[in-house]
Motif scaffolding. Structure first.
Motif, PDB file in Angstrom:
ATOM      1  N   VAL A 283       4.021 -47.155  30.119  1.00 24.53           N
ATOM      2  CA  VAL A 283       4.394 -47.533  28.752  1.00 24.53           C
ATOM      3  C   VAL A 283       4.078 -46.379  27.815  1.00 24.53           C
ATOM      4  O   VAL A 283       2.939 -45.897  27.758  1.00 24.53           O
ATOM      5  CB  VAL A 283       3.647 -48.796  28.305  1.00 24.53           C
ATOM      6  CG1 VAL A 283       4.077 -49.204  26.894  1.00 24.53           C
ATOM      7  CG2 VAL A 283       3.893 -49.940  29.286  1.00 24.53           C
ATOM      8  N   SER A 284       5.080 -45.915  27.100  1.00 25.78           N
ATOM      9  CA  SER A 284       4.900 -44.832  26.126  1.00 25.78           C
ATOM     10  C   SER A 284       5.054 -45.404  24.728  1.00 25.78           C
ATOM     11  O   SER A 284       6.054 -46.051  24.425  1.00 25.78           O
ATOM     12  CB  SER A 284       5.931 -43.725  26.341  1.00 25.78           C
ATOM     13  OG  SER A 284       5.791 -43.169  27.633  1.00 25.78           O
ATOM     14  N   SER A 303       8.127 -48.303  21.465  1.00 29.29           N
ATOM     15  CA  SER A 303       7.533 -48.323  22.802  1.00 29.29           C
ATOM     16  C   SER A 303       8.648 -48.256  23.841  1.00 29.29           C
ATOM     17  O   SER A 303       9.721 -48.843  23.660  1.00 29.29           O
ATOM     18  CB  SER A 303       6.699 -49.602  23.008  1.00 29.29           C
ATOM     19  OG  SER A 303       5.594 -49.613  22.143  1.00 29.29           O
ATOM     20  N   TYR A 304       8.360 -47.553  24.946  1.00 26.96           N
ATOM     21  CA  TYR A 304       9.326 -47.389  26.018  1.00 26.96           C
ATOM     22  C   TYR A 304       8.624 -47.631  27.349  1.00 26.96           C
ATOM     23  O   TYR A 304       7.447 -47.322  27.510  1.00 26.96           O
ATOM     24  CB  TYR A 304       9.937 -45.980  26.005  1.00 26.96           C
ATOM     25  CG  TYR A 304      10.515 -45.569  24.670  1.00 26.96           C
ATOM     26  CD1 TYR A 304      11.817 -45.889  24.318  1.00 26.96           C
ATOM     27  CD2 TYR A 304       9.724 -44.870  23.758  1.00 26.96           C
ATOM     28  CE1 TYR A 304      12.340 -45.518  23.096  1.00 26.96           C
ATOM     29  CE2 TYR A 304      10.235 -44.484  22.524  1.00 26.96           C
ATOM     30  CZ  TYR A 304      11.546 -44.818  22.198  1.00 26.96           C
ATOM     31  OH  TYR A 304      12.044 -44.453  20.981  1.00 26.96           O
ATOM     32  N   ARG A 332      -1.155 -46.289  29.222  1.00 25.58           N
ATOM     33  CA  ARG A 332      -0.977 -47.743  29.236  1.00 25.58           C
ATOM     34  C   ARG A 332       0.143 -48.079  30.213  1.00 25.58           C
ATOM     35  O   ARG A 332       1.189 -47.413  30.233  1.00 25.58           O
ATOM     36  CB  ARG A 332      -0.624 -48.247  27.840  1.00 25.58           C
ATOM     37  CG  ARG A 332      -0.682 -49.761  27.681  1.00 25.58           C
ATOM     38  CD  ARG A 332      -0.407 -50.162  26.253  1.00 25.58           C
ATOM     39  NE  ARG A 332      -0.561 -51.594  26.032  1.00 25.58           N
ATOM     40  CZ  ARG A 332       0.275 -52.342  25.332  1.00 25.58           C
ATOM     41  NH1 ARG A 332       1.339 -51.780  24.757  1.00 25.58           N
ATOM     42  NH2 ARG A 332       0.074 -53.635  25.187  1.00 25.58           N
ATOM     43  N   TYR A 333      -0.071 -49.152  31.006  1.00 24.29           N
ATOM     44  CA  TYR A 333       0.875 -49.508  32.047  1.00 24.29           C
ATOM     45  C   TYR A 333       1.165 -51.012  31.999  1.00 24.29           C
ATOM     46  O   TYR A 333       0.393 -51.794  31.427  1.00 24.29           O
ATOM     47  CB  TYR A 333       0.331 -49.114  33.424  1.00 24.29           C
ATOM     48  CG  TYR A 333       0.182 -47.623  33.590  1.00 24.29           C
ATOM     49  CD1 TYR A 333       1.182 -46.868  34.186  1.00 24.29           C
ATOM     50  CD2 TYR A 333      -0.964 -46.965  33.128  1.00 24.29           C
ATOM     51  CE1 TYR A 333       1.049 -45.492  34.325  1.00 24.29           C
ATOM     52  CE2 TYR A 333      -1.100 -45.591  33.262  1.00 24.29           C
ATOM     53  CZ  TYR A 333      -0.088 -44.868  33.853  1.00 24.29           C
ATOM     54  OH  TYR A 333      -0.214 -43.507  33.988  1.00 24.29           O
ATOM     55  N   PHE A 334       2.277 -51.369  32.632  1.00 25.31           N
ATOM     56  CA  PHE A 334       2.686 -52.776  32.700  1.00 25.31           C
ATOM     57  C   PHE A 334       3.102 -53.088  34.122  1.00 25.31           C
ATOM     58  O   PHE A 334       3.912 -52.367  34.722  1.00 25.31           O
ATOM     59  CB  PHE A 334       3.850 -53.046  31.747  1.00 25.31           C
ATOM     60  CG  PHE A 334       4.373 -54.456  31.805  1.00 25.31           C
ATOM     61  CD1 PHE A 334       3.650 -55.502  31.251  1.00 25.31           C
ATOM     62  CD2 PHE A 334       5.578 -54.745  32.424  1.00 25.31           C
ATOM     63  CE1 PHE A 334       4.119 -56.803  31.307  1.00 25.31           C
ATOM     64  CE2 PHE A 334       6.056 -56.047  32.485  1.00 25.31           C
ATOM     65  CZ  PHE A 334       5.321 -57.076  31.921  1.00 25.31           C
ATOM     66  N   VAL A 335       2.523 -54.163  34.694  1.00 29.70           N
ATOM     67  CA  VAL A 335       2.887 -54.593  36.032  1.00 29.70           C
ATOM     68  C   VAL A 335       3.702 -55.884  35.921  1.00 29.70           C
ATOM     69  O   VAL A 335       3.355 -56.785  35.149  1.00 29.70           O
ATOM     70  CB  VAL A 335       1.641 -54.794  36.918  1.00 29.70           C
ATOM     71  CG1 VAL A 335       0.726 -55.876  36.367  1.00 29.70           C
ATOM     72  CG2 VAL A 335       2.047 -55.119  38.360  1.00 29.70           C
TER      73      VAL A 335
END
Length: 374
Positions: A283-284, A303-304, A332-335
């Motif tokens: 996540v950017s 956010s991307y 930051r990450y998304f699962v």
């Protein structure tokens, strides 16, 4: 309370928020200034009913260190609704709303032919309500309306409280539906062909409430609330991110770690041999100043997500699966986890590493822009 720049400050309070006709309203006023309040300081109190008519008025001057106590009487035949107390002390004037309501018990009890826990398919079946007077006779011939109030909520399974069963990417919708208005038959019954929801749900359970209003011949309403839960899916997927070194959900950089996944049925029992798709996204988040004409400026953000991993998982006999990942960069990450059988989806955000692990130059880019024309 109220305040004037060069005058007194006042606050008011009562002993409770709701009253019935015939109750005495104990109304207290507290006045204070930097120099104190004289023993004789005039205050005017007025009470207006919901129609705006003044039904009580009193002028006070005696006080105890700025404390005034007023007992406002009400009568049995006073109309109910929002009353307004107006207080005036010199140039200071303010108001407070008081609720005076008549509390009446229901004369009619309502029962439903449905369970308190349903599946989504059960909503298509016909529903039947039965209304009876408290003495047991059918409430025949009375006008009745039925409304459904619903909201989607994350499912809760006591054995898996640490798991997230709804993705933070989803909005949890809510709404109201008018199901039917009609007249109760000779047995006090009213049929509803079924409940059709205006939208589909990708996750979560439905917390619903049937609101029934039965109007007696005198015009008095009996209102009944019947809460129930709709299990929208046969299987639910949950994901658990481990806690990081610095608190909160997070993983360490450059180290293989595990994200836990579980699949359960509507009763919370584990489901084995369930095929899942697991995806990991970076996540950017970007922000910048936008300077407009003149002195106006504000902050814009965006956010991307960029997919960096995709794997297939299969739950074991305990309904669990493990996603092993090794992330080298702070961020930051998304699962995202999807049940391939019913497309139930869940997910969660987390951080990897800590900001001081990488150089400042990896995060900040200053790009100045200037328009040729305003």
């Amino acid at each position: 309370g109220a305040h004037t720049p060069d005058g007194p400050t006042a606050s008011v309070y009562t002993q409770r928020g709701l009253r019935r006709p015939r109750d005495t309203i104990h109304f207290t006023i507290i006045m204070f200034t930097d120099k104190g309040i004289p023993d004789k300081f005039p205050v005017s109190v007025k009470l207006a009913n919901p129609l705006g008519k003044i039904v009580y008025q009193r002028n006070l001057s005696d006080n105890l260190m700025g404390l005034y106590s007023v007992k406002i009487p009400t009568a049995d035949n006073d109309i109910t609704g929002s009353y307004v107390v107006s207080v005036q002390a010199g140039l200071l004037e303010f108001q407070k709303t008081l609720m005076i309501e008549t509390i009446k018990p229901n004369n009619i009890k309502v029962s439903w032919s449905i369970a308190e826990k349903l599946g989504m398919a059960d909503l298509k079946n016909a529903l039947e309500l039965k209304a009876e007077w408290l003495i047991g006779y059918p409430a025949a011939g009375l006008k009745t309306s039925v409304e459904l109030n619903y909201r989607v909520a994350p499912p809760v399974f006591p054995k898996y409280r640490e798991f997230s069963f709804v993705s933070p990417e989803f909005e949890l919708p809510s709404g109201e539906i008018e199901l039917r208005s009609g007249i109760l038959d000779s047995k006090g019954m009213l049929n509803i062909p079924g409940i059709e929801l205006p939208q589909t749900f990708r996750a979560g359970n439905l917390n619903a409430k049937l609101i029934t209003k039965v109007t007696e011949a005198s015009g008095q309403l009996s209102v009944d609330y019947f809460p129930f839960t709709v299990h929208a899916f046969e299987e639910y997927v949950g994901v658990k991110i481990p806690n990081g070194l610095y608190g909160g959900k997070g993983l360490e950089r450059g180290k293989e770690q595990e994200v836990s996944v579980v699949v359960v049925d509507r009763k919370g029992n584990p489901v084995k041999d369930t095929r899942l798709t697991a995806e990991l996204y970076e996540v950017s988040s970007e922000w910048w100043w936008e300077i407009h004409s003149g002195d106006l400026s504000d902050v814009a953000t965006a956010s991307y997500k960029r997919q960096i991993l995709k794997r297939k998982l299969l739950t074991d006999r305990n309904g669990k699966a493990v996603l092993k990942i090794n992330i080298g960069n702070y961020g930051r990450y998304f699962v995202r986890i999807v049940n391939e059988k019913n497309e139930y989806e869940t997910g969660d955000y987390f951080y990897c590493g800590w900001s001081f692990d990488q150089k400042e130059g990896d995060f900040v880019n200053i790009l100045p822009f200037k328009a040729e024309k305003d």
